[in-house]
Design a protein around this motif. Structure first.
Motif, PDB file in Angstrom:
ATOM      1  N   MET A  55      -9.018   4.090 -15.066  1.00 19.71           N
ATOM      2  CA  MET A  55      -7.596   4.039 -14.741  1.00 19.71           C
ATOM      3  C   MET A  55      -7.321   4.594 -13.365  1.00 19.71           C
ATOM      4  N   SER A  56      -7.983   5.653 -13.055  1.00 15.79           N
ATOM      5  CA  SER A  56      -7.818   6.257 -11.728  1.00 15.79           C
ATOM      6  C   SER A  56      -8.385   5.375 -10.654  1.00 15.79           C
ATOM      7  N   ASN A  57      -9.447   4.672 -10.958  1.00 16.51           N
ATOM      8  CA  ASN A  57     -10.031   3.775  -9.956  1.00 16.51           C
ATOM      9  C   ASN A  57      -9.081   2.630  -9.651  1.00 16.51           C
ATOM     10  N   PHE A  58      -8.349   2.201 -10.672  1.00 18.09           N
ATOM     11  CA  PHE A  58      -7.403   1.111 -10.473  1.00 18.09           C
ATOM     12  C   PHE A  58      -6.304   1.509  -9.485  1.00 18.09           C
ATOM     13  N   PHE A  59      -5.782   2.705  -9.643  1.00 22.39           N
ATOM     14  CA  PHE A  59      -4.727   3.176  -8.731  1.00 22.39           C
ATOM     15  C   PHE A  59      -5.250   3.382  -7.319  1.00 22.39           C
ATOM     16  N   VAL A  60      -6.512   3.822  -7.233  1.00 22.43           N
ATOM     17  CA  VAL A  60      -7.096   4.021  -5.895  1.00 22.43           C
ATOM     18  C   VAL A  60      -7.242   2.692  -5.196  1.00 22.43           C
ATOM     19  N   LYS A  61      -7.748   1.695  -5.955  1.00 23.25           N
ATOM     20  CA  LYS A  61      -7.929   0.378  -5.356  1.00 23.25           C
ATOM     21  C   LYS A  61      -6.573  -0.230  -4.985  1.00 23.25           C
ATOM     22  N   ARG A  62      -5.584   0.010  -5.821  1.00 23.03           N
ATOM     23  CA  ARG A  62      -4.242  -0.521  -5.541  1.00 23.03           C
ATOM     24  C   ARG A  62      -3.689   0.091  -4.258  1.00 23.03           C
ATOM     25  N   ARG A  63      -3.886   1.361  -4.067  1.00 27.09           N
ATOM     26  CA  ARG A  63      -3.398   2.035  -2.837  1.00 27.09           C
ATOM     27  C   ARG A  63      -4.111   1.494  -1.601  1.00 27.09           C
ATOM     28  N   LEU A  64      -5.414   1.287  -1.746  1.00 29.30           N
ATOM     29  CA  LEU A  64      -6.158   0.741  -0.602  1.00 29.30           C
ATOM     30  C   LEU A  64      -5.677  -0.650  -0.259  1.00 29.30           C
ATOM     31  N   LEU A  65      -5.378  -1.415  -1.323  1.00 33.79           N
ATOM     32  CA  LEU A  65      -4.901  -2.772  -1.097  1.00 33.79           C
ATOM     33  C   LEU A  65      -3.543  -2.756  -0.399  1.00 33.79           C
ATOM     34  N   LEU A  66      -2.654  -1.890  -0.839  1.00 38.77           N
ATOM     35  CA  LEU A  66      -1.340  -1.779  -0.198  1.00 38.77           C
ATOM     36  C   LEU A  66      -1.453  -1.322   1.256  1.00 38.77           C
ATOM     37  N   LEU A  67      -2.364  -0.425   1.491  1.00 34.94           N
ATOM     38  CA  LEU A  67      -2.568   0.046   2.877  1.00 34.94           C
ATOM     39  C   LEU A  67      -3.083  -1.071   3.756  1.00 34.94           C
ATOM     40  N   LEU A  68      -4.001  -1.857   3.190  1.00 34.35           N
ATOM     41  CA  LEU A  68      -4.562  -2.978   3.958  1.00 34.35           C
ATOM     42  C   LEU A  68      -3.496  -4.005   4.252  1.00 34.35           C
ATOM     43  N   LEU A  69      -2.671  -4.319   3.229  1.00 32.37           N
ATOM     44  CA  LEU A  69      -1.601  -5.289   3.452  1.00 32.37           C
ATOM     45  C   LEU A  69      -0.599  -4.778   4.491  1.00 32.37           C
ATOM     46  N   SER A  70      -0.329  -3.470   4.435  1.00 30.95           N
ATOM     47  CA  SER A  70       0.599  -2.896   5.415  1.00 30.95           C
ATOM     48  C   SER A  70       0.057  -3.005   6.835  1.00 30.95           C
ATOM     49  N   LEU A  71      -1.246  -2.777   6.960  1.00 26.23           N
ATOM     50  CA  LEU A  71      -1.864  -2.893   8.290  1.00 26.23           C
ATOM     51  C   LEU A  71      -1.808  -4.314   8.789  1.00 26.23           C
ATOM     52  N   ILE A  72      -2.094  -5.266   7.830  1.00 30.81           N
ATOM     53  CA  ILE A  72      -2.045  -6.669   8.242  1.00 30.81           C
ATOM     54  C   ILE A  72      -0.635  -7.059   8.666  1.00 30.81           C
ATOM     55  N   LEU A  73       0.378  -6.586   7.894  1.00 32.57           N
ATOM     56  CA  LEU A  73       1.770  -6.875   8.241  1.00 32.57           C
ATOM     57  C   LEU A  73       2.154  -6.257   9.581  1.00 32.57           C
TER      58      LEU A  73
END
Length: 314
Positions: free
Chosen positions: A1-19
């Motif tokens: 469960m914790s890994n899921f939230f970590v991956k989700r945060r990384l994904l959001l950070l990556l999308l933010s950088l791309i944006l």
């Protein structure tokens, strides 16, 4: 469960950088019409800057004006000091010019006008306001060879004689103090020499009064009057002044001539003392011949002139 939230945060950070990169790439291009976020940000910043800029500019201008006023004050102060120094330099220059002119005039007088007499220059050191027309003090005394009854002159003419002498100074009796007995034998120059005695002073008009002039004498204004030297002390030929007007005396026996002094008696700074040994008067008008009448050959005139000058040393 914790890994899921970590991956989700990384994904959001990556999308933010791309944006962010995409937005930067879009906004870096030259576009005539920016996007609405850009316009919003620009307008907001412009409004905020206008609110802050105007008061800040006013405050900065105020302090800048104070600095300019202080600078102008310092410059004005320096200019005033320079102006005062300039005025002092100008005054000193004018004094030097006047002194140079006086010394030149005195040098010319010493070399030309009175070459037969020994002249000693002296400076006026004191003059009392309440006795302005009577006496003054010069800086030469007995140690310099001064003695009473010596004539005192300026390049313009006769001004008086030494009355009393101290070791380092002497008191000069002015010609305007003539009412006290300082009578002067005088000659009016013209086609014929007319003798008389200067024995009065008109303080209102600043004129010397020459009396005992024969009635038949013809006298005109601007005729020159000089000392006669009949007393043996005051040298002959010193200029007294020029005739201004002539009147008949109260007894209708002789005439009175009013003389404007040639020397400026109100401004005396440097003078000459005439040194000479006593010379018995020789230029005395001859007694009139029978049947001959002349302005300088009137009976009793010689006695009058000599009587008026005998008691005064002139």
């Amino acid at each position: 469960m914790s890994n899921f939230f970590v991956k989700r945060r990384l994904l959001l950070l990556l999308l933010s950088l791309i944006l962010l990169v995409t937005t930067m790439g879009i906004t870096l291009k030259d576009r005539p019409l920016p996007t609405w976020p850009e316009r919003f940000v620009r307008d907001s910043l412009a409004f905020a800057q206008s609110i802050i800029y105007k008061p800040a500019f006013a405050v900065a201008g105020f302090f800048e004006s104070i600095g300019d006023i202080y600078q102008v004050y310092e410059e004005n102060k320096a200019l005033k000091q320079n102006l005062q120094q300039f005025a002092q330099v100008t005054a000193d220059l004018n004094e030097l010019k006047l002194e140079n002119q006086e010394l030149r005039a005195m040098l010319e007088a010493k070399e030309s006008k009175l070459s037969d007499y020994k002249l000693r220059m002296a400076e006026v050191v004191a003059r009392s306001p309440d006795r302005w027309n009577h006496t003054l003090i010069i800086d030469k005394g007995s140690k310099d060879g001064m003695s009473p009854n010596m004539a005192v002159i300026t390049p313009e003419g006769y001004i008086g004689r030494i009355q009393s002498v101290s070791h380092f100074s002497a008191q000069v009796e002015l010609v305007t103090d003539i009412e006290r007995g300082n009578h002067i034998g005088a000659i009016i120059q013209g086609n014929e020499r007319i003798y008389g005695v200067v024995e009065g002073y008109d303080p209102k008009n600043n004129l010397l009064v020459m009396r005992k002039i024969p009635m038949q004498s013809e006298i005109e204004p601007k005729q020159l009057v000089i000392t006669s030297g009949l007393g043996g002390t005051i040298p002959k030929g010193l200029v007294l002044g020029e005739i201004v007007s002539v009147r008949t005396d109260d007894q209708f026996l002789t005439k009175d001539a009013y003389i404007r002094p040639s020397a400026n008696l109100n401004r005396l700074e440097k003078v000459f003392v005439v040194e000479r040994s006593f010379i018995a008067p020789t230029d005395i008008p001859a007694a009139p011949l029978p049947g001959i009448r002349g302005a300088n050959q009137q009976p009793g005139l010689e006695t009058s002139a000599s009587d008026d000058t005998r008691g005064t040393g002139e």
